[in-house]
Scaffold this motif. Structure first.
Motif, PDB file in Angstrom:
ATOM      1  N   VAL A   1       0.847  -1.186   0.000  1.00  0.00           N
ATOM      2  CA  VAL A   1       0.000   0.000   0.000  1.00  0.00           C
ATOM      3  C   VAL A   1       0.884   1.238   0.000  1.00  0.00           C
ATOM      4  CG1 VAL A   1      -1.735   1.283   1.309  1.00  0.00           C
ATOM      5  CG2 VAL A   1      -1.827  -1.200   1.232  1.00  0.00           C
ATOM      6  N   THR A   2       0.615   2.127  -0.923  1.00  0.00           N
ATOM      7  CA  THR A   2       1.435   3.335  -1.020  1.00  0.00           C
ATOM      8  C   THR A   2       0.777   4.531  -0.342  1.00  0.00           C
ATOM      9  OG1 THR A   2       0.465   3.832  -3.164  1.00  0.00           O
ATOM     10  CG2 THR A   2       2.533   2.585  -3.148  1.00  0.00           C
ATOM     11  N   GLU A   3      -0.489   4.432  -0.041  1.00  0.00           N
ATOM     12  CA  GLU A   3      -1.198   5.537   0.598  1.00  0.00           C
ATOM     13  C   GLU A   3      -0.768   5.649   2.058  1.00  0.00           C
ATOM     14  OE1 GLU A   3      -3.326   7.693  -0.862  1.00  0.00           O
ATOM     15  OE2 GLU A   3      -2.864   6.682  -2.748  1.00  0.00           O
ATOM     16  N   THR A   4      -0.360   6.827   2.433  1.00  0.00           N
ATOM     17  CA  THR A   4       0.073   7.027   3.825  1.00  0.00           C
ATOM     18  C   THR A   4      -1.091   6.875   4.796  1.00  0.00           C
ATOM     19  OG1 THR A   4      -0.186   9.415   3.616  1.00  0.00           O
ATOM     20  CG2 THR A   4       2.013   8.505   3.227  1.00  0.00           C
ATOM     21  N   THR A   5      -2.301   7.183   4.355  1.00  0.00           N
ATOM     22  CA  THR A   5      -3.467   7.039   5.224  1.00  0.00           C
ATOM     23  C   THR A   5      -3.648   5.585   5.649  1.00  0.00           C
ATOM     24  OG1 THR A   5      -4.526   8.846   4.017  1.00  0.00           O
ATOM     25  CG2 THR A   5      -5.929   7.506   5.418  1.00  0.00           C
ATOM     26  N   ASP A   6      -3.484   4.645   4.725  1.00  0.00           N
ATOM     27  CA  ASP A   6      -3.631   3.224   5.048  1.00  0.00           C
ATOM     28  C   ASP A   6      -2.547   2.779   6.024  1.00  0.00           C
ATOM     29  OD1 ASP A   6      -5.847   2.986   3.413  1.00  0.00           O
ATOM     30  OD2 ASP A   6      -4.658   2.398   1.660  1.00  0.00           O
TER      31      ASP A   6
ATOM     32  N   MET B   1      -3.500   1.124  14.825  1.00  0.00           N
ATOM     33  CA  MET B   1      -4.078  -0.122  15.349  1.00  0.00           C
ATOM     34  C   MET B   1      -3.060  -0.946  16.129  1.00  0.00           C
ATOM     35  SD  MET B   1      -6.623  -1.210  12.268  1.00  0.00           S
ATOM     36  CE  MET B   1      -7.294  -2.575  13.180  1.00  0.00           C
ATOM     37  N   GLY B   2      -1.819  -0.481  16.216  1.00  0.00           N
ATOM     38  CA  GLY B   2      -0.862  -1.165  17.065  1.00  0.00           C
ATOM     39  C   GLY B   2       0.424  -1.615  16.418  1.00  0.00           C
ATOM     40  N   ALA B   3       0.562  -1.458  15.116  1.00  0.00           N
ATOM     41  CA  ALA B   3       1.814  -1.839  14.474  1.00  0.00           C
ATOM     42  C   ALA B   3       2.924  -0.908  14.949  1.00  0.00           C
ATOM     43  CB  ALA B   3       1.680  -1.769  12.955  1.00  0.00           C
ATOM     44  N   ALA B   4       4.123  -1.448  15.097  1.00  0.00           N
ATOM     45  CA  ALA B   4       5.261  -0.661  15.563  1.00  0.00           C
ATOM     46  C   ALA B   4       5.925   0.118  14.428  1.00  0.00           C
ATOM     47  CB  ALA B   4       6.288  -1.570  16.229  1.00  0.00           C
ATOM     48  N   ASP B   5       5.808  -0.401  13.205  1.00  0.00           N
ATOM     49  CA  ASP B   5       6.464   0.250  12.067  1.00  0.00           C
ATOM     50  C   ASP B   5       5.811  -0.246  10.789  1.00  0.00           C
ATOM     51  OD1 ASP B   5       8.195   1.779  10.569  1.00  0.00           O
ATOM     52  OD2 ASP B   5      10.017   0.874  11.384  1.00  0.00           O
ATOM     53  N   SER B   6       6.141   0.396   9.688  1.00  0.00           N
ATOM     54  CA  SER B   6       5.614   0.022   8.385  1.00  0.00           C
ATOM     55  C   SER B   6       6.725   0.134   7.352  1.00  0.00           C
ATOM     56  CB  SER B   6       4.455   0.943   8.013  1.00  0.00           C
ATOM     57  OG  SER B   6       4.014   0.667   6.710  1.00  0.00           O
ATOM     58  N   VAL B   7       6.867  -0.891   6.516  1.00  0.00           N
ATOM     59  CA  VAL B   7       7.879  -0.894   5.453  1.00  0.00           C
ATOM     60  C   VAL B   7       7.153  -1.141   4.140  1.00  0.00           C
ATOM     61  CG1 VAL B   7       9.963  -2.019   4.586  1.00  0.00           C
ATOM     62  CG2 VAL B   7       9.590  -1.835   7.051  1.00  0.00           C
ATOM     63  N   PRO B   8       7.273  -0.183   3.185  1.00  0.00           N
ATOM     64  CA  PRO B   8       6.590  -0.368   1.900  1.00  0.00           C
ATOM     65  C   PRO B   8       7.381  -1.295   0.978  1.00  0.00           C
ATOM     66  CG  PRO B   8       7.700   1.746   1.954  1.00  0.00           C
ATOM     67  CD  PRO B   8       7.891   1.127   3.308  1.00  0.00           C
ATOM     68  N   LYS B   9       6.649  -2.019   0.119  1.00  0.00           N
ATOM     69  CA  LYS B   9       7.292  -2.858  -0.896  1.00  0.00           C
ATOM     70  C   LYS B   9       7.595  -1.992  -2.104  1.00  0.00           C
ATOM     71  CE  LYS B   9       4.872  -7.172   0.144  1.00  0.00           C
ATOM     72  NZ  LYS B   9       3.941  -8.134  -0.425  1.00  0.00           N
ATOM     73  N   PRO B  10       8.580  -2.263  -2.864  1.00  0.00           N
ATOM     74  CA  PRO B  10       9.677  -3.191  -2.589  1.00  0.00           C
ATOM     75  C   PRO B  10      10.557  -2.619  -1.475  1.00  0.00           C
ATOM     76  CG  PRO B  10      10.145  -1.968  -4.580  1.00  0.00           C
ATOM     77  CD  PRO B  10       8.769  -1.551  -4.125  1.00  0.00           C
ATOM     78  N   PHE B  11      11.231  -3.503  -0.749  1.00  0.00           N
ATOM     79  CA  PHE B  11      12.028  -3.059   0.386  1.00  0.00           C
ATOM     80  C   PHE B  11      13.430  -3.626   0.302  1.00  0.00           C
ATOM     81  CE2 PHE B  11      10.210  -7.088   1.493  1.00  0.00           C
ATOM     82  CZ  PHE B  11      11.209  -7.755   2.160  1.00  0.00           C
TER      83      PHE B  11
END
Length: 119
Positions: free
Chosen positions: A7-12, A19-29
Motif C-alpha cells: 500500500v502506497t497511501e500514507t493514510t492506510d 491499530m498497534g503496528a510498531a512500524d511500516s515498510v513499503p514494498k519493494p524493500f
C-alpha cells in the motif's frame, strides 16, 4: 508488529500504525532496511526478563501476614503459622472478599474450583 505492505497511501499505513503496528515498510524493500527496523523495534521493547518483578502481594490482618505467592502465613513475630492447604485457601478467599457473605457453594467453588456434593 512491523507491517510489510504494498500500500502506497500514507493514510492506510497510518491506520495500521494506529491499530498497534510498531512500524511500516513499503514494498519493494531493502532487506537491510527491514533488518534495521526490526532491531529498532526490539531495542524499544522491554524484554519480560528485564522488567522489574512486582513487589510480593501480601495481606495483613490482625497481627498476621498472608503471602499468596509463597502460601505462607506468619504471625507478628514472623513465626510461621501451620495451615492445611484447604485452610489456607479458605483464609485467602475471605481476605480477597472482606465483609462479604459467602454461601457454602460459593466457598467450594472459590477454594476448590468446582462444586462438591455434601458427604
Amino acid at each position: 508488529i512491523i507491517m510489510l505492505t504494498a500500500v502506497t497511501e500514507t493514510t492506510d499505513r497510518d491506520v495500521g500504525l494506529e491499530m498497534g503496528a510498531a512500524d511500516s515498510v513499503p514494498k519493494p524493500f531493502d532487506p537491510r532496511e527491514l533488518l534495521a527496523r526490526i532491531r529498532a523495534v526490539l531495542r524499544r521493547s522491554t524484554p519480560e526478563e528485564a522488567a522489574p518483578a512486582p513487589p510480593p502481594r501480601a495481606y495483613r490482618f490482625a497481627s498476621y501476614r498472608l503471602e499468596p505467592d509463597t502460601r505462607k502465613v506468619t504471625d507478628a513475630q514472623g513465626a510461621a503459622v501451620d495451615l492445611t492447604g484447604a485452610e489456607f485457601d479458605l483464609l485467602q478467599v475471605f481476605l480477597d472478599r472482606p465483609g462479604r457473605l459467602l454461601s457454602r457453594d460459593q466457598l467450594l467453588d472459590l477454594t476448590q474450583g468446582r462444586e462438591r456434593d455434601p458427604l
